[in-house]
Design an enzyme around this catalytic site. Structure first.
Site, PDB file in Angstrom:
ATOM      1  N   GLU A 151      13.729 -11.787  12.521  1.00  0.00           N
ATOM      2  CA  GLU A 151      13.541 -10.605  11.678  1.00  0.00           C
ATOM      3  C   GLU A 151      14.746 -10.455  10.751  1.00  0.00           C
ATOM      4  O   GLU A 151      15.893 -10.434  11.210  1.00  0.00           O
ATOM      5  CB  GLU A 151      13.369  -9.349  12.532  1.00  0.00           C
ATOM      6  CG  GLU A 151      13.406  -8.042  11.766  1.00  0.00           C
ATOM      7  CD  GLU A 151      12.397  -7.960  10.625  1.00  0.00           C
ATOM      8  OE1 GLU A 151      12.787  -7.563   9.511  1.00  0.00           O
ATOM      9  OE2 GLU A 151      11.221  -8.302  10.844  1.00  0.00           O
ATOM     10  N   LYS A 154       4.846  10.189   8.754  1.00  0.00           N
ATOM     11  CA  LYS A 154       4.190  11.191   9.589  1.00  0.00           C
ATOM     12  C   LYS A 154       5.177  12.244  10.066  1.00  0.00           C
ATOM     13  O   LYS A 154       4.820  13.423  10.227  1.00  0.00           O
ATOM     14  CB  LYS A 154       3.495  10.528  10.788  1.00  0.00           C
ATOM     15  CG  LYS A 154       2.484   9.463  10.408  1.00  0.00           C
ATOM     16  CD  LYS A 154       1.570   9.916   9.284  1.00  0.00           C
ATOM     17  CE  LYS A 154       0.774   8.780   8.683  1.00  0.00           C
ATOM     18  NZ  LYS A 154       1.510   7.881   7.792  1.00  0.00           N
ATOM     19  N   HIS A 194     -15.560  21.994  25.879  1.00  0.00           N
ATOM     20  CA  HIS A 194     -15.599  23.199  25.044  1.00  0.00           C
ATOM     21  C   HIS A 194     -14.418  24.099  25.415  1.00  0.00           C
ATOM     22  O   HIS A 194     -14.100  24.255  26.587  1.00  0.00           O
ATOM     23  CB  HIS A 194     -16.903  23.962  25.293  1.00  0.00           C
ATOM     24  CG  HIS A 194     -16.981  25.277  24.578  1.00  0.00           C
ATOM     25  ND1 HIS A 194     -17.267  25.358  23.232  1.00  0.00           N
ATOM     26  CD2 HIS A 194     -16.784  26.555  25.010  1.00  0.00           C
ATOM     27  CE1 HIS A 194     -17.268  26.638  22.881  1.00  0.00           C
ATOM     28  NE2 HIS A 194     -16.973  27.378  23.944  1.00  0.00           N
ATOM     29  N   ILE A 225      -1.317   6.653   0.336  1.00  0.00           N
ATOM     30  CA  ILE A 225       0.141   6.715   0.426  1.00  0.00           C
ATOM     31  C   ILE A 225       0.679   7.798  -0.500  1.00  0.00           C
ATOM     32  O   ILE A 225       1.489   8.639  -0.103  1.00  0.00           O
ATOM     33  CB  ILE A 225       0.767   5.350   0.088  1.00  0.00           C
ATOM     34  CG1 ILE A 225       0.356   4.297   1.122  1.00  0.00           C
ATOM     35  CG2 ILE A 225       2.289   5.459   0.048  1.00  0.00           C
ATOM     36  CD1 ILE A 225       0.842   2.893   0.807  1.00  0.00           C
ATOM     37  N   ASP A 247      -0.659  -8.192   7.185  1.00  0.00           N
ATOM     38  CA  ASP A 247      -0.979  -7.935   5.780  1.00  0.00           C
ATOM     39  C   ASP A 247      -1.112  -9.193   4.938  1.00  0.00           C
ATOM     40  O   ASP A 247      -1.789  -9.174   3.904  1.00  0.00           O
ATOM     41  CB  ASP A 247       0.087  -7.022   5.165  1.00  0.00           C
ATOM     42  CG  ASP A 247       0.043  -5.612   5.732  1.00  0.00           C
ATOM     43  OD1 ASP A 247      -0.843  -5.334   6.564  1.00  0.00           O
ATOM     44  OD2 ASP A 247       0.903  -4.788   5.355  1.00  0.00           O
ATOM     45  N   ALA A 276      14.701 -16.211   7.612  1.00  0.00           N
ATOM     46  CA  ALA A 276      14.058 -17.477   7.950  1.00  0.00           C
ATOM     47  C   ALA A 276      13.693 -18.260   6.693  1.00  0.00           C
ATOM     48  O   ALA A 276      13.300 -17.680   5.682  1.00  0.00           O
ATOM     49  CB  ALA A 276      12.799 -17.230   8.781  1.00  0.00           C
ATOM     50  N   GLU A 287      -4.192   9.395 -11.439  1.00  0.00           N
ATOM     51  CA  GLU A 287      -5.053   8.398 -10.798  1.00  0.00           C
ATOM     52  C   GLU A 287      -5.999   7.782 -11.830  1.00  0.00           C
ATOM     53  O   GLU A 287      -6.640   8.491 -12.596  1.00  0.00           O
ATOM     54  CB  GLU A 287      -5.857   9.051  -9.667  1.00  0.00           C
ATOM     55  CG  GLU A 287      -7.021   8.249  -9.126  1.00  0.00           C
ATOM     56  CD  GLU A 287      -6.615   6.881  -8.603  1.00  0.00           C
ATOM     57  OE1 GLU A 287      -7.305   5.900  -8.934  1.00  0.00           O
ATOM     58  OE2 GLU A 287      -5.605   6.787  -7.874  1.00  0.00           O
ATOM     59  N   GLY A 312      -4.103   7.209  -4.098  1.00  0.00           N
ATOM     60  CA  GLY A 312      -4.550   6.669  -2.821  1.00  0.00           C
ATOM     61  C   GLY A 312      -3.881   7.388  -1.673  1.00  0.00           C
ATOM     62  O   GLY A 312      -3.179   8.393  -1.853  1.00  0.00           O
ATOM     63  N   GLY A 344      -0.946   6.960  -8.817  1.00  0.00           N
ATOM     64  CA  GLY A 344      -1.824   6.428  -7.775  1.00  0.00           C
ATOM     65  C   GLY A 344      -2.252   7.514  -6.817  1.00  0.00           C
ATOM     66  O   GLY A 344      -1.425   8.088  -6.116  1.00  0.00           O
TER      67      GLY A 344
END
Length: 458
Positions: free
Chosen positions: A35, A52, A437, A185, A309, A117, A204, A183, A181
């Site tokens: 990493e 979040k 409930h 994010i 991704d 890497a 947008e 969207g 944008g």
């Protein structure tokens, strides 16, 4: 030069990479993970988790400032928010989680190399950035390098043009914020900043916000943005900065316009990270801009796998995690393959959106049934009865093919939605399952009941 031999070598310690590393270790595979930055990747460090945390802090601040005007008989006063303290709290959460990832990898006996890497061939990688270069030779190579924010040529990142990464590391709340944008994010961050007092404008290009969803799902979000004072321009194209660099230029059908902005947040999507680590040495087959993989996440080169991704949409952390787990099991000798029927997508706007499986617009013959939160006692007691739960099913046998919801807190229903589709549930199966409930989850049962004309509370 130091050399290491290992069974498995993973490049990238994001959600896909670290989960793969943990599972490989648990399965007794000698594993090395490389990493370059921090364990946890974008998600834990500058994405899912910190965003979040910021959303939660903004909601709490907004709740306090609006209590006195509400019907609950409560009064409160917020003199201001200590934003630096808020950000320190957010950073503390990130540090705990990334530290936890490191501890889990250590427990699994997976070796973590901090460094950059560079692929020499399909079995060999050089790692630099530590005390000395290290050459790692492996039987199996797993690529998990993730993605990064996609920029615009006419609005390059720098100065006060920022990506989501910088937006989650701001030292102060911007007085004015323009977002390019509409969207998930951009709207997640924009909603949080609006609740914290920033004047937010969204530009947008599509004819409505969140164009990947249908209009019924996005309508409550658009309404809430208007309540929060967020200005939204749809069908608008960002053109660049004004001459003095203090305003965003954009065009609409009414002509060119400007909006002053102390910060301009560009959130037009993300692109896979395919450069900077020698991928070209492998000559892998591509599928568009992504690495082509099969049902076992294997690439066109024997012994080389790709996850997350860099393998295509949806670019979601939980998809990468599932792929990482799959590859570890495949290398360990399991005959597993990718057979997932449902990958939940959650938009943490206000209200939240959850979508799993097919949308009503995906086929003209689909059966659609929904139940509004206004008919739910728990939603009314929380003062958040905007939104609904919706089922998309096969007309011939009521097999559940998709479930969507928009409403406060509906992200916590995503697991139930995914489980119903993975288990091959019908509307009758869901309707016959007793839901507690009073809970928001009762709307799931009611929406299923409505699918065959048996809804009770509407």
């Amino acid at each position: 030069m130091k050399q290491i031999k290992t069974k498995v070598l993973i490049i990238g310690g994001g959600p896909g990479g670290y989960v793969c590393g943990i599972r490989c270790g648990q399965l007794g595979l000698d594993t090395v993970l490389v990493e370059a930055n921090a364990l946890g990747g974008t998600c834990l460090n500058v994405g899912c988790i910190p965003s979040k945390a910021l959303i939660h802090a903004a909601e709490e601040a907004h709740r306090v400032t609006t209590l006195s005007a509400g019907p609950l008989g409560l009064s409160a006063h917020l003199s201001g928010i200590d934003f630096q303290r808020t950000m320190a709290w957010k950073d503390g959460i990130v540090q705990k989680l990334t530290g936890g990832v490191g501890a889990l990898l250590k427990k699994a006996k997976t070796t973590v190399l901090q460094g950059k890497a560079r692929i020499l061939d399909g079995k060999t990688v050089e790692v630099t950035g530590g005390p000395e270069p290290i050459v790692v030779r492996a039987e199996h190579l797993i690529l998990a390098t993730g993605s990064r924010p996609f920029g615009l040529r006419n609005l390059p990142f720098g100065d006060h043009v920022i990506s989501s990464t910088e937006a989650l590391q701001l030292p102060a709340i911007p007085e004015t914020l323009a977002i390019v944008g509409g969207g998930y994010i951009g709207l997640e961050i924009g909603t949080a900043m609006a609740k914290l007092g920033s004047k937010v404008t969204v530009v947008e290009a599509a004819d409505r916000i969140l164009p990947q969803y249908d209009a019924d799902l996005t309508r409550p979000v658009a309404s809430r943005l208007a309540q929060l004072g967020v200005t939204v321009h749809t069908g608008a194209q960002a053109k660049g900065l004004s001459v003095d660099g203090k305003s965003l230029l954009f065009s609409t059908e009414d002509g060119e316009q400007t909006v002053a902005a102390s910060k301009i947040l560009v959130t037009i999507g993300r692109e896979p990270v395919l450069d900077g680590f020698g991928l070209e040495q492998l000559g892998l087959e591509m599928q568009g801009r992504y690495i082509r993989i099969d049902a076992k996440c294997a690439t066109s080169m024997h012994g080389v796998y790709a996850i997350g991704d860099i393998t295509g949409e949806p670019m979601l952390a939980h998809r990468a995690m599932a792929q990482g787990d799959l590859v570890a099991n495949v290398i360990a000798g399991d005959h597993a393959s990718w057979d997932k029927r449902a990958i939940p997508a959650v938009c943490f706007t206000d209200p939240e959106i959850v979508s799993v499986g097919l949308l009503p617009t995906d086929r003209s013959d689909l059966k659609v049934s929904s139940f509004p939160f206004v008919g739910n006692g728990r939603a009314m007691s929380l003062e958040r009865s905007d939104g609904f739960v919706r089922f998309v099913s096969e007309p011939r046998n009521d097999l559940v093919l998709g479930i969507q919801a928009v409403g406060a807190g509906v992200s916590e229903l995503a697991g139930q939605f995914g489980l119903a589709i993975e288990m091959g549930a019908t509307l009758q199966d869901v309707a016959a399952t007793i839901h507690a409930h009073p809970t928001l989850g009762e709307t799931v049962q009611e929406a299923a009941m409505k699918g065959f004309g048996r809804a009770l509370h509407i």
